[in-house]
Design a protein around this motif. Structure first.
Motif, PDB file in Angstrom:
ATOM      1  N   MET A 163      -6.664  -1.309   2.218  1.00 22.17           N
ATOM      2  CA  MET A 163      -6.679  -1.127   3.668  1.00 22.17           C
ATOM      3  C   MET A 163      -5.834   0.084   4.069  1.00 22.17           C
ATOM      4  O   MET A 163      -6.153   0.757   5.023  1.00 22.17           O
ATOM      5  CB  MET A 163      -6.160  -2.398   4.324  1.00 22.17           C
ATOM      6  N   ASN A 164      -4.752   0.365   3.351  1.00 18.32           N
ATOM      7  CA  ASN A 164      -3.906   1.497   3.680  1.00 18.32           C
ATOM      8  C   ASN A 164      -4.641   2.820   3.490  1.00 18.32           C
ATOM      9  O   ASN A 164      -4.421   3.773   4.227  1.00 18.32           O
ATOM     10  CB  ASN A 164      -2.632   1.486   2.837  1.00 18.32           C
ATOM     11  N   ILE A 165      -5.514   2.897   2.480  1.00 16.34           N
ATOM     12  CA  ILE A 165      -6.272   4.129   2.222  1.00 16.34           C
ATOM     13  C   ILE A 165      -7.234   4.385   3.383  1.00 16.34           C
ATOM     14  O   ILE A 165      -7.417   5.524   3.804  1.00 16.34           O
ATOM     15  CB  ILE A 165      -7.018   4.031   0.868  1.00 16.34           C
TER      16      ILE A 165
ATOM     17  N   LYS B 243      -6.827   3.479   6.567  1.00  9.02           N
ATOM     18  CA  LYS B 243      -6.030   3.951   7.710  1.00  9.02           C
ATOM     19  C   LYS B 243      -5.600   5.397   7.514  1.00  9.02           C
ATOM     20  O   LYS B 243      -5.639   6.205   8.445  1.00  9.02           O
ATOM     21  CB  LYS B 243      -4.798   3.059   7.906  1.00  9.02           C
ATOM     22  N   LEU B 244      -5.206   5.748   6.301  1.00 14.13           N
ATOM     23  CA  LEU B 244      -4.794   7.114   6.000  1.00 14.13           C
ATOM     24  C   LEU B 244      -5.965   8.081   6.169  1.00 14.13           C
ATOM     25  O   LEU B 244      -5.828   9.148   6.758  1.00 14.13           O
ATOM     26  CB  LEU B 244      -4.236   7.187   4.575  1.00 14.13           C
ATOM     27  N   THR B 245      -7.132   7.689   5.694  1.00 16.70           N
ATOM     28  CA  THR B 245      -8.324   8.534   5.816  1.00 16.70           C
ATOM     29  C   THR B 245      -8.685   8.739   7.286  1.00 16.70           C
ATOM     30  O   THR B 245      -8.977   9.864   7.718  1.00 16.70           O
ATOM     31  CB  THR B 245      -9.512   7.903   5.056  1.00 16.70           C
TER      32      THR B 245
ATOM     33  N   THR C 193      -6.715   8.541   9.875  1.00 15.07           N
ATOM     34  CA  THR C 193      -5.669   9.355  10.478  1.00 15.07           C
ATOM     35  C   THR C 193      -5.869  10.834  10.139  1.00 15.07           C
ATOM     36  O   THR C 193      -5.771  11.702  11.006  1.00 15.07           O
ATOM     37  CB  THR C 193      -4.277   8.890  10.007  1.00 15.07           C
TER      38      THR C 193
END
Length: 75
Positions: free
Chosen positions: A1-3, A5-7, A9
């Motif tokens: 899930m963090n990847i 959100k980073l993508t 952003t």
């Protein structure tokens, strides 16, 4: 899930930056006013503005010609 959100952003920030650069490239229309050579370099054309409209006229030609259909023979 963090990847994810980073993508998202990174994409969002990239779009904001690109939009900011696109705004700076606007060129005012009055930049076309001036003297220009014809493509064959045998005439000069003046571009000018009158009453919010742009016009062009030939102000010099290398080989002037007479209008053979003009009733005024001097022209």
């Amino acid at each position: 899930m963090n990847i994810l959100k980073l993508t998202i952003t990174i994409v969002f920030v990239s779009l904001i930056c690109c939009r900011g650069f696109a705004q700076e490239n606007k060129i005012p229309a009055d930049n076309i006013i001036g003297l220009y050579w014809s493509p064959q370099k045998d005439a000069k054309i003046q571009i000018y503005k009158k009453d919010n409209q742009y016009y062009g006229k030939s102000i010099w030609v290398a080989t002037p010609r007479k209008d053979t259909r003009n009733p005024n023979k001097s022209l």
